[in-house]
Write a protein that holds these residues in place. Sequence first.
Motif, PDB file in Angstrom:
ATOM      1  N   TYR A   1       0.836  -1.203   0.000  1.00 61.49           N
ATOM      2  CA  TYR A   1       0.000   0.000   0.000  1.00 61.49           C
ATOM      3  C   TYR A   1       0.868   1.249   0.000  1.00 61.49           C
ATOM      4  O   TYR A   1       0.390   2.334  -0.204  1.00 61.49           O
ATOM      5  CB  TYR A   1      -0.934  -0.021   1.216  1.00 61.49           C
TER       6      TYR A   1
ATOM      7  N   SER B   1      -1.240  -3.653   3.726  1.00 60.38           N
ATOM      8  CA  SER B   1      -0.749  -2.473   4.438  1.00 60.38           C
ATOM      9  C   SER B   1       0.290  -2.958   5.437  1.00 60.38           C
ATOM     10  O   SER B   1       0.841  -4.036   5.281  1.00 60.38           O
ATOM     11  CB  SER B   1      -1.909  -1.792   5.159  1.00 60.38           C
TER      12      SER B   1
ATOM     13  N   ASN C   1      -6.353  -4.132  -2.646  1.00 60.98           N
ATOM     14  CA  ASN C   1      -5.712  -3.746  -1.398  1.00 60.98           C
ATOM     15  C   ASN C   1      -6.186  -4.723  -0.329  1.00 60.98           C
ATOM     16  O   ASN C   1      -7.338  -4.681   0.079  1.00 60.98           O
ATOM     17  CB  ASN C   1      -6.079  -2.316  -1.041  1.00 60.98           C
TER      18      ASN C   1
ATOM     19  N   VAL D   1      -6.446  -5.377   2.888  1.00 60.96           N
ATOM     20  CA  VAL D   1      -6.284  -4.601   4.116  1.00 60.96           C
ATOM     21  C   VAL D   1      -7.584  -4.559   4.889  1.00 60.96           C
ATOM     22  O   VAL D   1      -8.640  -4.902   4.369  1.00 60.96           O
ATOM     23  CB  VAL D   1      -5.911  -3.141   3.778  1.00 60.96           C
TER      24      VAL D   1
ATOM     25  N   ARG E   1      -3.036   7.329   6.624  1.00 61.38           N
ATOM     26  CA  ARG E   1      -3.309   6.182   5.759  1.00 61.38           C
ATOM     27  C   ARG E   1      -4.610   5.519   6.180  1.00 61.38           C
ATOM     28  O   ARG E   1      -4.661   4.786   7.173  1.00 61.38           O
ATOM     29  CB  ARG E   1      -2.159   5.180   5.880  1.00 61.38           C
TER      30      ARG E   1
END
Lengths: 722, 546
Positions: free
Chosen positions: A100, A157, A223, A225, A273
């Motif tokens: 990420y 991440s 992603n 995450v 983030r």
Amino acid sequence: MVKKRILLLGGTGAMGVYLVPELLKQGYRVDITTRSAGYRSGVNVRYIQGNACDTDFLVQVLASNYDAVVDFMVYPTTEFSKRIDILLESTSQYIFLSTYRVYADSKGPIRESSPRLLDVSEDKTYLETDEYALQKARQEDILRTHARKNWTIVRPSITYSKNRFQLGVLEAGVVVRRSLEGKSVVFPMEMLEKTTTMTWAGDVAKMISRLVLNDSALQEDFNVVTSEHHTWSEVARYYSSNIGLKIRHITLERFLQIYDNPYQVQYDRMYNRRMDNSKVLAATGLEQGDLMSLEQGLRRELQYFLSDPKFSDLHQELNNRMDVFTDVSVQKIRKKLRPRSRIREARSKIRIRNRLKDIKQKTRIRTRLKVLAATRQNAQKDGVILTMNSIFNYGNVAQRYALQTVLKEYGYTFDNVNMPGWYDAVGDEIFGEMRHFVAKYIGGVPYDPDMLQGYGAYIVGSDQVWRKWGDVDWEVYTRYFFAFIKDSQAKRISYAASFGVDSLSEAGIDSSKVDELGELLGRFTAISVREKSGAQLVDELMSAKVSRSSVVLDPTLLLTSKNYSDLIDESKVSDTRTARVFCYVIDQTDEKKRLVQEVAKDYGHDFYILHPRFDREYEPVEWWLKGFRDSDFVITDSFHGTVFAIINHKNFVVFNNSMRGSARFETLLDSMGISKSRLVHSDVTASAIKSMQLIDWAEVDARLEALRGTSLEWLQSALGKK
Amino acid sequence: MYTTDKSAQIVLSLLKQYGIRKIVVSPGTTNVPIAMTVQNDPWFEVYSVVDERSAAYFATGLAYESGEPVVISCTGATASRNYLSGLTEAYYRNLPIIALTSQHHVADRRDLTPQVTDRSVSQNDIKKVSAMLPVVKDTEDFERCETLVNDALIKATTRGGGPVHINLLVDSSYPFTQQPSDFIARKIQYYDDELISHCMKDLKNELKDKKIGVFIGSHRKFTSDELKSIEQFADSYDVAFFTDHTSNYKGKNQVLIAQIFGALRSTNKPDLVIDMGGITGDYDINSALEGIDVWRLSEDGEIHNRFHRMTKLFDSKERRFFEILVGRKNSKHSYFKSLATEADRFIVPEMPLSNTYISGRLAATIPANSNLHMSILNSLRNMNFYPLDKSIDASCNVGGFGIDGPVSTLIGQSMVHEDKLYFGLIGDLAFFYDMNALGIRHVGSNLRMLVVNNNQGVEFRLNSILEGHWGEKTNDLIAATGHNGSVKAWAESVGFRYLSADNIDTFDQQIDEFCSPDVGSFDRPVIFEVFTNTDDEQTAHDLIRM
Ligand SMILES: Cc1ncc(C[n+]2csc(CCOP(=O)(O)OP(=O)(O)O)c2C)c(N)n1
């Protein structure tokens, strides 16, 4: 039914430990490449030992055509483009682990389509690097433009796991280790209120395992995450409640003096983030509610870790630097010196900084005037010396002393630059004596490129000025190639500059930088180096066919034992006692300690080990010099330790120090005609030392005298006789 | 001239270490290695007697008069047959005669090789033991040879003593050197109670400051006195007990081998092993304790050298042994504690319905004070990953390791306490092998049997070597897939209550009922048949050992 087969390249890390069981549960057979032995295969799990970065090995493994390949390896981009064809061809789905971190700063939650640093950053120096975030982004691009479309990109991440724990840029070896040792963790206060997304490795594994052989995942990026996010100060609180983490706040500026990867700080941890994970949830059928909360996850993993804490990386260097801030005794003294509380100090700093902005305008004019004045003043002198200001290193200080003294003896007046560094944050209670010596004999002007213009001559050296240590800034590194000097007429000289090692790659110099350095070296009026191998490296950088540099003595060898002896006798340590066996070590080990004790048996057990540490006051430089002079036997692992054994005609051995560079030891012994058997390894025994051939000091002196002659001559001709 | 024949060297080296000097040699070729060597070695007191019958009687005279053991050595042909009368005499008078017979190593009587007789069988009353030494070609032969010779020499000289037989296979090239060999075989030092008491100080010193791992193989139930002395021993030294359920050990400092060495692959090895108890089904222990010196505690006085590293043999009642060696109560139990913290890391993974899963649920649900019988081998292996309440007695037919009788054994057990619950965890092949036992008239309602029916001996599909070689091809003959169908009809026809499950949910729903602590909750014996499949068994097997 034949089970589908999945290959994990390098899958024994933080994510791999969770991914393997997830894949097993999905009914796959799983093969994992790993560099270490000792993993036990099962019925449907097979560990294959080998390095997946090694192409032959990779080709061999991929030959058995897996249904999917998940790639945990980190390759330089050039490497990646070489192997991408075979990776994509050998399997029906190639899952690429990106990060990420590729994303640029974003106001709202980051989605797959958010802009990436590689595409939007305007930081040219950064873009020139292959830093992790850029590297992964470039490799994503290589995948996207490839003719084959059987790839899937996943971007985790910050991912914590059984033995991976993070706080800002800090890892378990700092965060958890220091907490368990009862030490505070030094942390930049500006980062505390930034938002982060930490995902549990078990959840990442669940997501990846559901993307494996999932048709809707081909040619897509995800992603992988959680959408849960926290500020770092919240994360810190979780650590406090589980392992008693204590934080010592410092400013980001000071933090960057002890932490080596500024890009990771600037382009990730200082951003807020927050992640949007709707795409991966939709593709995998998972829901945010299925994912582990950070509070629970950290508790669980920390509990597991605490049952048998083993750190994969102790981060010794960084911990040492932190100790300087947190050591109680040091702090006490500090507090005395600066009674204001830290927070108040920081606040006022911020206030000051704001005010500074306003007056910057005004000062700009004043600065310009100052620069002009300085330039005029500099022209009065003969020149300035630029070398590393390793105040924590006796050898460095001695070397600066020697060059300055020699130049003075020949009638030149030279300034000396005090390069700034992390050590400036360390107080006099540690480096007081060192600073005292520097102030008395070497002097120092601050490093400020504007104020350093106008000298007639610039000397760089000696010491390992041309070795690129770790992630040091390019700007900082190229100072030692005089990148900052404007005057093209000034003499640019290197005296006994050193790379420390035998090859450019070992010296940390990327091949892409050769031309630039070659160009800078081209502007030098005279180049000399300390090691033979250094001379070759200079030629390599300059693509020179005929050698462009001379090999000269380290400055400390230009002076005689009498010179140092006078220095000792003039000092306050003149009549303190040192030991018969003097041991000066930079990297202390039990073997070395044992050896010293063994050797000292023949010297009435009279030994002293000087091992500079940052948690206690340094002895005076003269005391260090005296240690050599008044000893009968010297044991060292330092270059200058060796030099002073030789200058003082002491029987000695030196431990090879390949990490800090071994070329220099070999050149030194060679040039003095001393047998290389004096250069020993940790397995050396006292009896082996006893049976070493005696050193022929007459021979050494003759050679030294001759080399001194040529070195001094070289220096004078480079500067022009006075 | 000295022989370099390894087995002969082992015999000669151990004779010396046992203090045996007297040897009576009769002429021949196959005993040349012995004859030549002792002739040159001043240690031995050698006599030559031509005829073997006389030699044996001659030896009884020597032994009787001197009180020392005596070796008699002869060649092939009918030579050894002539020892019989002398050895019979020795047997009934407990005289320590070591009959060292020899043969060419490639010889076989079926090939009509001259001079070869069959020595594998002999009269029961001419020797306490007969050791047929192998030709030493590798480490295993070597260790085997050492063990056999130690065994024979110990038996000749202890528990009253008496004649023993050692048969040497001799290399007919008669290799030898001019130099006496400095080779020393590993002696197993024998201790009876008297010697233990005598050497108490030294033994205690050896135990001090060591990490001691007491390994307990399958064992009858310990009495409370035994447990007390064992625990006192544990309080005196740094001791951990390596056990599985068949060890029956319910005392302190207990660790489960399958957890610590099987699943967690700990390298936290002891410095010294004390080995007691019988056969174990926990194969992980062998590699875990590799290379560590072993003291064997045998109530039957026998050498049981399971780890091949035995240095001492204690011929003693277990309780006596621990009582004598108890020291001051100052153990910090640090070895056990370090193992226990490691064991904390054992986490039961999420896994599919399988014997591994079922064992875990059963171990956690089975009521206190009940009994559990597991069948060979997968059921035992899986159950061994999970701790059981201390009040639960667990057993398995590890003596003969057969799958042919677990149901009968369990039913037999269940006769003893009608008020106790008897649980079984039985594989399908084992169940159907022994299914007729359900018909035994005495079966009561305190019997509850869980049959894991995976339609094969999944055991063989969990073996990574077999699986690597043949995978599903194993099903046909090796794992014997697809033979028996379901337990249901038979169970119901003999009046059992029948429960079944084929997925985790239905299993979970019924396990509590199946384990209900009230003996009267079923009015009949119960069979709970759970269907699993190979894939899930394999997955679970991998997951628990990750
Ligand atoms: C009398 C006998 N025959 C053969 C064996 C070899 N053997 C060991 S385990 C096993 C398979 C047992 O299968 P099952 O009872 O179904 O248990 P599973 O392995 O499937 O859990 C066999 C045949 C044995 N131990 N005893």
